[in-house]
Design a protein around this motif. Structure first.
Motif, PDB file in Angstrom:
ATOM      1  N   TYR A  16       1.045  -1.221   0.011  1.00 38.99           N
ATOM      2  CA  TYR A  16       0.262  -0.435   0.170  1.00 38.99           C
ATOM      3  C   TYR A  16       0.900   0.989  -0.448  1.00 38.99           C
ATOM      4  N   LEU A  17       1.933   1.283   0.689  1.00 37.54           N
ATOM      5  CA  LEU A  17       2.562   2.708   0.616  1.00 37.54           C
ATOM      6  C   LEU A  17       3.550   2.506  -0.101  1.00 37.54           C
ATOM      7  N   GLY A  18       4.032   1.746  -0.843  1.00 39.66           N
ATOM      8  CA  GLY A  18       4.903   2.197  -2.450  1.00 39.66           C
ATOM      9  C   GLY A  18       3.709   2.248  -3.395  1.00 39.66           C
ATOM     10  N   THR A  19       2.132   1.597  -3.055  1.00 36.16           N
ATOM     11  CA  THR A  19       1.111   1.906  -4.199  1.00 36.16           C
ATOM     12  C   THR A  19       0.369   3.864  -4.315  1.00 36.16           C
ATOM     13  N   ALA A  20       0.593   4.042  -2.869  1.00 31.48           N
ATOM     14  CA  ALA A  20       0.261   5.620  -2.343  1.00 31.48           C
ATOM     15  C   ALA A  20       1.521   6.585  -2.876  1.00 31.48           C
ATOM     16  N   LEU A  22       3.736   6.176  -4.857  1.00 33.49           N
ATOM     17  CA  LEU A  22       4.494   5.730  -6.931  1.00 33.49           C
ATOM     18  C   LEU A  22       2.703   6.883  -6.936  1.00 33.49           C
ATOM     19  N   GLY A  23       2.093   6.715  -6.677  1.00 38.89           N
ATOM     20  CA  GLY A  23       0.084   7.624  -7.117  1.00 38.89           C
ATOM     21  C   GLY A  23       0.584   9.138  -6.799  1.00 38.89           C
ATOM     22  N   ALA A  24       1.000   9.543  -5.299  1.00 37.94           N
ATOM     23  CA  ALA A  24       1.403  10.452  -5.323  1.00 37.94           C
ATOM     24  C   ALA A  24       2.142  11.199  -5.844  1.00 37.94           C
ATOM     25  N   LEU A  25       3.458  10.727  -6.017  1.00 36.50           N
ATOM     26  CA  LEU A  25       4.301  11.247  -6.989  1.00 36.50           C
ATOM     27  C   LEU A  25       4.240  11.826  -8.424  1.00 36.50           C
ATOM     28  N   ILE A  26       3.161  10.605  -8.960  1.00 39.72           N
ATOM     29  CA  ILE A  26       3.057  10.789 -10.337  1.00 39.72           C
ATOM     30  C   ILE A  26       2.170  12.332 -10.085  1.00 39.72           C
ATOM     31  N   THR A  27       0.908  12.032  -8.921  1.00 35.78           N
ATOM     32  CA  THR A  27      -0.267  13.645  -8.953  1.00 35.78           C
ATOM     33  C   THR A  27       1.197  15.253  -8.648  1.00 35.78           C
ATOM     34  N   MET A  28       1.967  14.681  -7.933  1.00 38.21           N
ATOM     35  CA  MET A  28       2.584  15.717  -7.513  1.00 38.21           C
ATOM     36  C   MET A  28       3.224  16.847  -8.531  1.00 38.21           C
ATOM     37  N   THR A  30       2.927  16.178 -12.813  1.00 35.70           N
ATOM     38  CA  THR A  30       2.477  16.346 -13.033  1.00 35.70           C
ATOM     39  C   THR A  30       1.446  17.767 -12.575  1.00 35.70           C
ATOM     40  N   LEU A  31       1.338  18.227 -11.364  1.00 39.81           N
ATOM     41  CA  LEU A  31       0.019  19.087 -10.848  1.00 39.81           C
ATOM     42  C   LEU A  31      -1.268  18.975 -11.247  1.00 39.81           C
ATOM     43  N   GLY A  32      -1.082  17.237 -10.559  1.00 36.71           N
ATOM     44  CA  GLY A  32      -2.781  16.802 -11.002  1.00 36.71           C
ATOM     45  C   GLY A  32      -3.241  16.367 -12.248  1.00 36.71           C
ATOM     46  N   ILE A  33      -2.807  16.955 -12.865  1.00 38.84           N
ATOM     47  CA  ILE A  33      -3.088  17.053 -14.330  1.00 38.84           C
ATOM     48  C   ILE A  33      -3.584  15.019 -14.630  1.00 38.84           C
ATOM     49  N   CYS A  34      -2.454  13.997 -14.073  1.00 33.33           N
ATOM     50  CA  CYS A  34      -2.092  12.552 -14.588  1.00 33.33           C
ATOM     51  C   CYS A  34      -2.386  11.973 -12.389  1.00 33.33           C
ATOM     52  N   TYR A  35      -3.490  12.498 -12.445  1.00 32.68           N
ATOM     53  CA  TYR A  35      -3.985  12.433 -11.087  1.00 32.68           C
ATOM     54  C   TYR A  35      -4.965  10.860 -11.500  1.00 32.68           C
ATOM     55  N   PRO A  36      -5.598  10.652 -12.521  1.00 26.98           N
ATOM     56  CA  PRO A  36      -6.351   9.962 -13.576  1.00 26.98           C
ATOM     57  C   PRO A  36      -5.748   8.254 -13.220  1.00 26.98           C
ATOM     58  N   PHE A  37      -4.442   8.464 -13.762  1.00 29.93           N
ATOM     59  CA  PHE A  37      -3.183   7.230 -13.446  1.00 29.93           C
ATOM     60  C   PHE A  37      -2.904   7.090 -11.982  1.00 29.93           C
ATOM     61  N   ALA A  38      -2.595   8.280 -11.284  1.00 28.45           N
ATOM     62  CA  ALA A  38      -2.626   7.396  -9.947  1.00 28.45           C
ATOM     63  C   ALA A  38      -4.091   6.826  -9.494  1.00 28.45           C
ATOM     64  N   LEU A  39      -4.462   7.050  -9.400  1.00 30.60           N
ATOM     65  CA  LEU A  39      -6.321   6.492  -9.021  1.00 30.60           C
ATOM     66  C   LEU A  39      -6.096   5.255  -9.868  1.00 30.60           C
ATOM     67  N   VAL A  40      -6.474   4.812 -10.781  1.00 24.85           N
ATOM     68  CA  VAL A  40      -6.005   4.077 -11.506  1.00 24.85           C
ATOM     69  C   VAL A  40      -5.003   2.748 -10.861  1.00 24.85           C
ATOM     70  N   LEU A  41      -4.214   3.236 -10.446  1.00 19.25           N
ATOM     71  CA  LEU A  41      -3.145   2.780  -9.737  1.00 19.25           C
ATOM     72  C   LEU A  41      -3.718   1.802  -8.616  1.00 19.25           C
ATOM     73  N   THR A  42      -4.270   2.704  -7.421  1.00 10.83           N
ATOM     74  CA  THR A  42      -4.710   2.885  -6.610  1.00 10.83           C
ATOM     75  C   THR A  42      -5.648   1.687  -6.578  1.00 10.83           C
ATOM     76  N   GLU A  43      -6.976   1.980  -7.149  1.00 13.78           N
ATOM     77  CA  GLU A  43      -8.358   1.171  -7.024  1.00 13.78           C
ATOM     78  C   GLU A  43      -7.807  -0.303  -7.640  1.00 13.78           C
ATOM     79  N   ARG A  44      -6.774  -0.201  -9.065  1.00 17.77           N
ATOM     80  CA  ARG A  44      -6.633  -2.065  -8.738  1.00 17.77           C
ATOM     81  C   ARG A  44      -5.796  -2.324  -7.880  1.00 17.77           C
ATOM     82  N   TRP A  45      -5.064  -1.377  -6.842  1.00 13.94           N
ATOM     83  CA  TRP A  45      -3.968  -2.866  -5.687  1.00 13.94           C
ATOM     84  C   TRP A  45      -5.702  -2.915  -4.728  1.00 13.94           C
ATOM     85  N   ARG A  46      -6.819  -1.999  -5.003  1.00 17.28           N
ATOM     86  CA  ARG A  46      -6.930  -2.100  -3.555  1.00 17.28           C
ATOM     87  C   ARG A  46      -8.194  -3.125  -4.155  1.00 17.28           C
ATOM     88  N   ALA A  47      -8.520  -3.089  -5.137  1.00 18.06           N
ATOM     89  CA  ALA A  47      -9.856  -4.937  -5.890  1.00 18.06           C
ATOM     90  C   ALA A  47      -8.892  -5.581  -6.227  1.00 18.06           C
TER      91      ALA A  47
END
Length: 122
Positions: A16-20, A22-28, A30-47
């Motif tokens: 979880y920590l690794g996924t979180a 990576l998602g935070a880095l992707i979002t920060m 790209t200034l939030g523009i690539c947040y969908p990529f971070a969201l998909v990453l965390t949702e795939r981990w959760r599922a």
């Protein structure tokens, strides 16, 4: 006697920590523009770590499928001075729910009705 739960989750802190992170880095970066990529990453981990009645969930959404919505929601939020953000949360949850399903369904989902006995599968 302990009651057996229909819902189980086997995710651990390390993955979880690794996924979180990576998602935070992707979002920060790209200034939030690539947040969908971070969201998909965390949702795939959760599922991947969620089971209902012994059946694993899978997240089928794609970042490119969310990206157009994300840009539209961002622009509407800017235009309305943030008021549209009240609609973004539920729309995002709806998108996540629609794109989460069982990895291997045992019966067509249309036939499942809560509280109604289902015919045995042969």
């Amino acid at each position: 006697m302990a009651k057996q739960s229909r819902f189980t989750f086997d995710g651990g802190a390390g993955t979880y920590l690794g996924t979180a992170i990576l998602g935070a880095l992707i979002t920060m970066v790209t200034l939030g523009i690539c947040y969908p990529f971070a969201l998909v990453l965390t949702e795939r981990w959760r599922a991947k770590h969620t089971f209902i009645d012994g059946q694993q969930l899978v997240f089928t959404g794609s970042a490119t499928g969310l990206f157009g919505h994300w840009i539209k929601w961002f622009l509407l939020s800017v235009i309305t001075i943030g008021i549209y953000l009240f609609w973004v949360g539920p729309k995002l949850q709806q998108w996540k729910t629609v794109n989460t399903e069982f990895a291997k369904p045992v019966a067509p989902l249309q036939s499942w009705e809560p509280g109604v006995a289902q015919p045995a599968l042969v």
